[in-house]
Write a protein that holds these residues in place. Structure first.
Motif, PDB file in Angstrom:
ATOM      1  N   GLU A   1       1.088  -0.977   0.073  1.00 51.47           N
ATOM      2  CA  GLU A   1      -0.178  -0.024   0.534  1.00 51.47           C
ATOM      3  C   GLU A   1       0.843   1.431  -0.025  1.00 51.47           C
ATOM      4  OE1 GLU A   1      -3.605   0.896  -0.162  1.00 51.47           O
ATOM      5  OE2 GLU A   1      -2.994  -1.612  -0.847  1.00 51.47           O
ATOM      6  N   ARG A   2       2.096   1.008   1.138  1.00 51.06           N
ATOM      7  CA  ARG A   2       2.715   2.085   1.179  1.00 51.06           C
ATOM      8  C   ARG A   2       3.442   2.512  -0.798  1.00 51.06           C
ATOM      9  NH1 ARG A   2       5.760   1.712   5.889  1.00 51.06           N
ATOM     10  NH2 ARG A   2       7.785   0.699   5.094  1.00 51.06           N
ATOM     11  N   PHE A   3       4.259   1.823  -0.871  1.00 46.81           N
ATOM     12  CA  PHE A   3       4.597   1.799  -2.548  1.00 46.81           C
ATOM     13  C   PHE A   3       3.793   2.358  -3.360  1.00 46.81           C
ATOM     14  CE2 PHE A   3       8.324  -1.066  -1.747  1.00 46.81           C
ATOM     15  CZ  PHE A   3       9.160  -0.702  -1.758  1.00 46.81           C
ATOM     16  N   LYS A   4       2.155   1.851  -3.636  1.00 47.87           N
ATOM     17  CA  LYS A   4       1.109   2.193  -4.543  1.00 47.87           C
ATOM     18  C   LYS A   4       1.894   3.727  -4.115  1.00 47.87           C
ATOM     19  CE  LYS A   4      -2.401  -0.171  -5.633  1.00 47.87           C
ATOM     20  NZ  LYS A   4      -3.707  -1.616  -5.641  1.00 47.87           N
ATOM     21  N   LYS A   5       0.706   4.805  -3.107  1.00 45.59           N
ATOM     22  CA  LYS A   5       1.327   5.647  -2.124  1.00 45.59           C
ATOM     23  C   LYS A   5       2.249   6.689  -2.539  1.00 45.59           C
ATOM     24  CE  LYS A   5      -0.672   8.630   1.290  1.00 45.59           C
ATOM     25  NZ  LYS A   5      -0.498   9.151   2.609  1.00 45.59           N
ATOM     26  N   ILE A   6       3.035   6.040  -2.983  1.00 45.09           N
ATOM     27  CA  ILE A   6       4.635   7.212  -2.756  1.00 45.09           C
ATOM     28  C   ILE A   6       4.636   6.972  -4.483  1.00 45.09           C
ATOM     29  CG2 ILE A   6       7.458   6.837  -3.601  1.00 45.09           C
ATOM     30  CD1 ILE A   6       6.863   5.103  -0.492  1.00 45.09           C
ATOM     31  N   ARG A   7       4.368   5.977  -5.043  1.00 43.18           N
ATOM     32  CA  ARG A   7       4.059   6.279  -7.152  1.00 43.18           C
ATOM     33  C   ARG A   7       2.714   6.717  -7.471  1.00 43.18           C
ATOM     34  NH1 ARG A   7       4.267   0.646  -9.954  1.00 43.18           N
ATOM     35  NH2 ARG A   7       1.834   0.248  -8.805  1.00 43.18           N
ATOM     36  N   GLN A   8       1.966   6.931  -6.852  1.00 40.30           N
ATOM     37  CA  GLN A   8       0.177   7.909  -6.970  1.00 40.30           C
ATOM     38  C   GLN A   8       0.918   8.712  -6.674  1.00 40.30           C
ATOM     39  OE1 GLN A   8      -2.537   6.130  -4.789  1.00 40.30           O
ATOM     40  NE2 GLN A   8      -2.982   5.192  -6.410  1.00 40.30           N
ATOM     41  N   GLU A   9       1.649   9.435  -5.399  1.00 43.86           N
ATOM     42  CA  GLU A   9       2.363  11.124  -5.098  1.00 43.86           C
ATOM     43  C   GLU A   9       3.456  11.971  -6.273  1.00 43.86           C
ATOM     44  OE1 GLU A   9       3.520  11.335  -1.216  1.00 43.86           O
ATOM     45  OE2 GLU A   9       1.737  10.885  -0.696  1.00 43.86           O
ATOM     46  N   ARG A  10       4.620  10.601  -6.643  1.00 47.80           N
ATOM     47  CA  ARG A  10       5.280  11.039  -7.936  1.00 47.80           C
ATOM     48  C   ARG A  10       4.461  11.023  -9.329  1.00 47.80           C
ATOM     49  NH1 ARG A  10       9.890   6.406  -8.838  1.00 47.80           N
ATOM     50  NH2 ARG A  10      10.463   6.830  -6.974  1.00 47.80           N
ATOM     51  N   ILE A  11       3.856  10.679  -9.486  1.00 43.26           N
ATOM     52  CA  ILE A  11       3.422  11.144 -11.093  1.00 43.26           C
ATOM     53  C   ILE A  11       2.437  12.341 -10.498  1.00 43.26           C
ATOM     54  CG2 ILE A  11       0.931  10.259 -12.340  1.00 43.26           C
ATOM     55  CD1 ILE A  11       1.841   7.193 -11.283  1.00 43.26           C
TER      56      ILE A  11
ATOM     57  N   GLU B   1       4.860  14.605 -11.026  1.00 45.08           N
ATOM     58  CA  GLU B   1       5.554  15.358 -12.071  1.00 45.08           C
ATOM     59  C   GLU B   1       5.289  15.669 -13.307  1.00 45.08           C
ATOM     60  OE1 GLU B   1       7.100  11.151 -13.231  1.00 45.08           O
ATOM     61  OE2 GLU B   1       8.789  11.499 -11.418  1.00 45.08           O
TER      62      GLU B   1
END
Ligand SMILES: [Zn+2]
Length: 108
Positions: free
Chosen positions: A7-17, A20
């Motif tokens: 879940e945390r990985f998913k959240k980090i990736r979403q935030e990065r998108i 960007e």
């Protein structure tokens, strides 16, 4: 892997998108990285080139010039479109119009 980590990985990736994005859509106001869309058709381009190569001799190379022109046209007339709604009305993130939209969206 624990689901919490996922879940945390998913959240980090979403935030990065979200961070960007390079453009703002003037139509749906989404923060986006626009897609490039070429005019014309890739299939037609292939057909034009095959025909051009076959006809190169009888037309003294003129057909190749036409095929080349078509490729240049396709390349230069590429449009940037919003991946969310497909609108061509995309604004660079730094432009005043985009800033105004972002401000408006933040105020909501
Ligand atoms: Zn849009």
């Amino acid at each position: 892997m624990k689901s919490g980590t996922m879940e945390r990985f998913k959240k980090i990736r979403q935030e990065r998108i979200a961070n960007e994005y390079t453009h703002v859509c003037g139509n749906c106001h989404s923060k986006i990285t626009p897609l490039k869309k070429n005019s014309g058709s890739f299939v037609i381009e292939i057909i034009v080139w095959v025909a051009a190569l076959l006809l190169a001799k009888p037309t003294l190379g003129l057909s190749i010039l036409i095929a080349f022109g078509y490729s240049v046209y396709r390349f230069t007339s590429a449009k940037t479109v919003c991946p969310v709604c497909g609108s061509e009305n995309v604004l660079p993130r730094q432009s005043p119009a985009a800033q105004a939209i972002l401000k408006e969206e933040d105020a909501k």
